[in-house]
Design an enzyme around this catalytic site. Sequence first.
Site, short mmCIF file in Angstrom:
data_model
loop_
_atom_site.label_atom_id
_atom_site.label_comp_id
_atom_site.label_asym_id
_atom_site.label_seq_id
_atom_site.Cartn_x
_atom_site.Cartn_y
_atom_site.Cartn_z
N LYS A 126 70.80 35.55 -2.97
CA LYS A 126 69.27 35.44 -2.91
C LYS A 126 69.29 33.91 -2.65
CE LYS A 126 65.61 37.42 -3.80
NZ LYS A 126 64.94 38.76 -3.48
N ASP A 166 61.03 37.72 0.85
CA ASP A 166 60.60 38.13 -0.63
C ASP A 166 59.31 37.35 -0.96
OD1 ASP A 166 62.11 39.17 -3.39
OD2 ASP A 166 61.08 37.23 -3.81
#
Length: 444
Positions: A126, A166
């Site tokens: 991430k 995201d």
Amino acid sequence: MSYTEEVYERVVAQNPGEPEFHQAVKEVLDSLKVVIDRNEEKYRSLSILERLVEPERIISFRVPWVDDNGKVQINKGYRVQFNSAIGPYKGGLRFHPTVNQSILKFLGFEQVFKNSLTGLPIGGGKGGSNFDPKGKSDREVMAFCQSFMTELSKYIGADTDVPAGDIGVGGREIGYLFGQYKRVRDLYEGVLTGKGLTYGGSLIRTEATGYGVVYILNELMQSRNDSLEGKTVVVTGSGNVAIYAVQKATQLGAKVVAMCDSNGYIYDPNGIQLDVVKDIKEVKRGRIKEYADRVEGAVYTEGVGIWNIKCDVYLPCATQNELDVDGVKVLAANGCKYIVEGANMPTTREATDYAMANGIFFLPGKAANAGGVATSALEMSQNSQRLSWTSEEVDAKLHQIMKDIYAKIDDAAKRYDLKDNFVAGANIAGFEKVVDAMIAQGIV
Ligand code: NDP
């Protein structure tokens, strides 16, 4: 003290000031205890849990860029490459002022298990920045993305690490990031997913996370002889995940009556008109408040409290820890039967425990929102083959993946006598595959 408790204490001591990371680790370790206890000596001797909670690599860097007034701005950039046991790191980039190392480590850790559940060969990672695209001009967003990618490009690649979008990173940002990667690395490859359809993107990727949330909810409902037909649904957020969850739930016969953004929520007793939300959010980049100005009968309420609206199904699709135990108590008292997490960890631990103890079926984000990353992996496959599949093909694959995830988490919960505890089921099923691969690959 049990092995899982020991490792949790060590995580807290060695990662100070990272509450979101601690929260995510605690939830996973608590549910893995039943698995670890059966084989504690072996896992201890291999320090498997200590390895699992330590990211393989964290890259953090300065992102300088120039705003429209000619002033130099500095943001922080990160990529957490958490675990590559089952494939190249894969996970989104988040651009939001709240981004810090704790949040990205929690998201990267969750991603490891989520990616494992998809059954596809992708490891967990991430990244992101504390940059806020909101209110910035297109030129400023491009300048930021180019600077961010100039540094990030040294650490990613189609077979190494493949980021996606995201919060705050949608089609526009992915386009600018891809353009800069190509320019500095001179490689036209599938290094990012969520790309536009004219340059290697996959059909259905935009819709995938929201659709997947509803597909897995549908599996759960069918297993209880229930269906979405005629159900009242509340969806939080009004971004990518929320919009397509609303679309699919509506297609399957539900009535979605409320959505929100970080300023407040709208209630439309006649059912949300999604074309209006899409125009406000995807085209005008406006606030959800405008919905009530445009649709008769709709009401806007400033601030939090969307959970006060009576519903059968609640889909939190905004951000972490948005739903606490007080909110869940209201949902339960109003007869809500299903909570399915579209966002990552939107429900606090206390709220999750309360829901499960009070007759609400609860599907955790790492299973329920895995359709996004799964379709990203399908985008990677298409890029490698230099082919594009039709939307029907991609949608059918996504649907099957969500069915398989439901079957896996249900099976894992049952194997450990934890029937209907899908939180434990998801953690256990995700863990089993990753740990097998880690052990097979030796001490690396
Ligand atoms: P977007 O940026 O598209 O949308 C986020 C939405 O949530 C916006 O409407 C935003 O409102 C709202 N929001 C943010 N913070 C709050 C808050 N504190 N209270 C209420 N609303 C809030 O992001 P995504 O839809 O992509 O992501 C949403 C969640 O889903 C995140 O947790 C993400 O990690 C997760 N997720 C996303 C995937 C994807 O494919 N996109 C895949 C898997 C998980 P505002 O505009 O006011 O900020």
